[in-house]
Design a protein around this motif. Structure first.
Motif, PDB file in Angstrom:
ATOM      1  N   ASN A  55      -9.487  57.467  23.885  1.00 55.12           N
ATOM      2  CA  ASN A  55      -8.282  56.940  23.408  1.00 55.12           C
ATOM      3  C   ASN A  55      -7.273  56.652  24.676  1.00 55.12           C
ATOM      4  O   ASN A  55      -6.125  56.983  24.289  1.00 55.12           O
ATOM      5  N   VAL A 124      -3.508  64.798  17.734  1.00 57.12           N
ATOM      6  CA  VAL A 124      -2.739  64.248  18.574  1.00 57.12           C
ATOM      7  C   VAL A 124      -2.353  62.946  17.841  1.00 57.12           C
ATOM      8  O   VAL A 124      -1.160  62.323  17.734  1.00 57.12           O
ATOM      9  N   GLN A 125      -3.272  62.111  17.767  1.00 61.97           N
ATOM     10  CA  GLN A 125      -3.158  60.804  17.021  1.00 61.97           C
ATOM     11  C   GLN A 125      -3.400  60.908  15.562  1.00 61.97           C
ATOM     12  O   GLN A 125      -3.654  59.526  14.998  1.00 61.97           O
ATOM     13  N   ASN A 126      -3.583  62.060  14.908  1.00 58.62           N
ATOM     14  CA  ASN A 126      -3.779  62.146  13.506  1.00 58.62           C
ATOM     15  C   ASN A 126      -4.936  61.458  13.190  1.00 58.62           C
ATOM     16  O   ASN A 126      -4.703  60.224  12.279  1.00 58.62           O
ATOM     17  N   GLU A 133      -6.733  61.336   6.622  1.00 55.96           N
ATOM     18  CA  GLU A 133      -6.393  61.663   8.012  1.00 55.96           C
ATOM     19  C   GLU A 133      -6.564  63.137   8.278  1.00 55.96           C
ATOM     20  O   GLU A 133      -6.596  64.071   7.360  1.00 55.96           O
ATOM     21  N   ARG A 164      -1.404  57.722  12.514  1.00 55.04           N
ATOM     22  CA  ARG A 164      -1.833  57.703  13.936  1.00 55.04           C
ATOM     23  C   ARG A 164      -0.516  58.116  15.138  1.00 55.04           C
ATOM     24  O   ARG A 164      -0.485  57.860  16.086  1.00 55.04           O
ATOM     25  N   HIS A 165       0.089  59.320  14.401  1.00 55.23           N
ATOM     26  CA  HIS A 165       1.068  59.753  15.246  1.00 55.23           C
ATOM     27  C   HIS A 165       1.131  61.348  14.980  1.00 55.23           C
ATOM     28  O   HIS A 165       0.851  61.830  13.948  1.00 55.23           O
ATOM     29  N   SER A 166       1.958  62.131  15.785  1.00 53.73           N
ATOM     30  CA  SER A 166       2.405  63.547  15.628  1.00 53.73           C
ATOM     31  C   SER A 166       3.234  63.966  16.692  1.00 53.73           C
ATOM     32  O   SER A 166       3.484  63.209  17.625  1.00 53.73           O
ATOM     33  N   LYS A 169       1.910  63.163  20.366  1.00 53.59           N
ATOM     34  CA  LYS A 169       2.186  61.955  20.989  1.00 53.59           C
ATOM     35  C   LYS A 169       3.599  61.788  21.552  1.00 53.59           C
ATOM     36  O   LYS A 169       3.750  60.979  22.538  1.00 53.59           O
ATOM     37  N   LYS A 236      -2.770  49.194  16.158  1.00 48.93           N
ATOM     38  CA  LYS A 236      -2.465  49.791  15.135  1.00 48.93           C
ATOM     39  C   LYS A 236      -2.429  48.795  14.105  1.00 48.93           C
ATOM     40  O   LYS A 236      -2.002  47.955  14.434  1.00 48.93           O
ATOM     41  N   GLU A 329      -3.398  51.303  20.333  1.00 50.96           N
ATOM     42  CA  GLU A 329      -3.385  52.324  19.871  1.00 50.96           C
ATOM     43  C   GLU A 329      -3.633  53.501  20.950  1.00 50.96           C
ATOM     44  O   GLU A 329      -3.098  54.692  20.976  1.00 50.96           O
ATOM     45  N   VAL A 331      -3.494  55.479  24.755  1.00 55.01           N
ATOM     46  CA  VAL A 331      -2.573  55.776  25.889  1.00 55.01           C
ATOM     47  C   VAL A 331      -2.850  55.104  26.840  1.00 55.01           C
ATOM     48  O   VAL A 331      -3.850  55.333  27.574  1.00 55.01           O
TER      49      VAL A 331
END
Ligand code: EPU
Length: 344
Positions: A55, A124-126, A133, A164-166, A169, A236, A329, A331
């Motif tokens: 990712n 990290v991106q769930n 998820e 896609r977040h936590s 990130k 995303k 999506e 990084v």
């Protein structure tokens, strides 16, 4: 500690980008991690955490100490009537771990079979697929907190998992994930709501069959990174307001969409890209996969600038047609190993 210099990271990122790291070390224990962080401080090097590399977008030259996370091990740490909690090293391959849970008769992660990458990246991106998820089954994330200079256990509620977040990130320089604990179900509770998963699973409603069907669906749509280097979904799925959606839907009634909480609607980026003419289309060595337009593929020997030219062109064409801005999506890192925004 075996710090190597001028290391080619091409085999360690699933998009196979050419990226040479000035400094590199494999981390197999928490002690090795502390030693490597000391070294980076002494040498005044930024630290870049490399997990499965599925990712991330890396520059051709990287002046930083790359910590390649390889902490292994799986242990049962707690059990009650309904659940069992297991603590897993960040360096375990995600798919192997999912297969292991199924073999142990533990339920929850079957829908997430075959996702590339390692366990340590899952919070990290769930990561998510087919209606599940990872965050739903994470009990806690075990980290080294670089601000507090201490190890810590962050319970799931404090990880702020969303699509896609936590928190990992939000503040990528703070935490280094060493282990993840999952609380899994001892009784079958199969999630079959996504798309045609229920039809695929049919009468054989077992965790093994669900897992096999997910593997089958993924293999039929998504390219194998070994054959077609990629980072999974490149963008995303945009989440827009109901009123924005109503407006677009007037013109494009077939747009696949999924209602969310708070009067919001998630729409299928793959469909937008497909309709913008990018399914199977290439710009130089980089293109969008012919069976799933959401997946960007490095067809030859692309470097980061080739990839950026291609995804900017996709974003532009989608914007021109739908007035929707697609957000990548993966990084993106700069030459000093720091995160950089996609738009500059
Ligand atoms: N579609 C098209 N053309 C395409 C691709 C998709 O018309 O080229 C349409 C499909 O027909 C469908 C809709 O778009 O109606 C959604 O497609 P699909 O079910 O394949 O899922 P997706 O939205 O493209 C998301 C996740 C995947 C995950 C699948 C299954 C994101 C960004 N992607 O893809 O996650 O595996 O759902 O749950 O949320 C990843 O994040 O790397 C990833 C692979």
């Amino acid at each position: 500690m075996n710090i190597q210099t001028q290391v080619q990271l091409k085999p360690f990122n699933t998009l196979n980008l050419n990226a040479v790291a000035s400094h590199y070390v494999k981390i197999q224990s928490v002690d090795a991690l502390l030693e490597a962080l000391d070294y980076a401080e002494q040498q005044q090097l930024n630290v870049l955490i490399l997990s499965g590399g599925s990712n991330m977008l890396l520059p051709e030259q990287l002046h930083a100490l790359v910590l390649h996370m390889d902490i292994q091990g799986t242990e049962h740490i707690a059990e009650d009537e309904l659940t069992q909690t297991v603590r897993v090293g960040a360096g375990q391959p995600w798919h192997d771990f999912v297969l292991w849970t199924t073999a142990q008769g533990l339920f929850g992660l079957q829908n997430l079979a075959l996702i590339p990458g390692l366990v340590g990246a899952s919070p990290v991106q769930n990561i998510g697929a087919y209606g599940v998820e990872a965050g739903e089954f994470i009990d806690a994330v075990h980290v080294y907190d670089r601000y507090e200079k201490a190890f810590a256990r962050i319970v799931a509620a404090d990880c702020h998992f969303s699509y896609r977040h936590s928190i990992f990130k939000d503040d990528p320089n703070r935490y280094i994930i060493t282990h993840v604990s999952f609380r899994l179900l001892k009784n079958a509770d199969l999630k079959l709501n996504y798309g045609d998963l229920k039809a695929a699973v049919a009468d054989e409603q077992t965790a093994e069959n669900l897992q096999n069907q997910v593997i089958h669906i993924r293999q039929s749509k998504l390219p194998d990174p070994k054959q077609y280097p990629n980072v999974g979904s490149f963008f995303k799925n945009p989440v827009i307001s109901q009123s924005e959606f109503d407006q677009i839907a007037q013109q494009f009634p077939n747009l696949p969409h999924y209602p969310q909480a708070n009067q919001q609607v998630k729409i299928a980026a793959g469909w937008l890209i497909d309709q913008a003419g990018w399914k199977g289309k290439k710009l130089g060595m980089v293109g969008m996969f012919h069976k799933q337009a959401l997946v960007l593929v490095n067809y030859d020997n692309a470097a980061l600038h080739h990839v950026r030219a291609a995804y900017h062109a996709v974003q532009q064409d989608v914007f021109n047609k739908f007035h929707i801005a697609l957000e990548p999506e993966p990084v993106l890192f700069d030459e000093n190993g720091l995160l950089r925004p996609h738009q500059d």
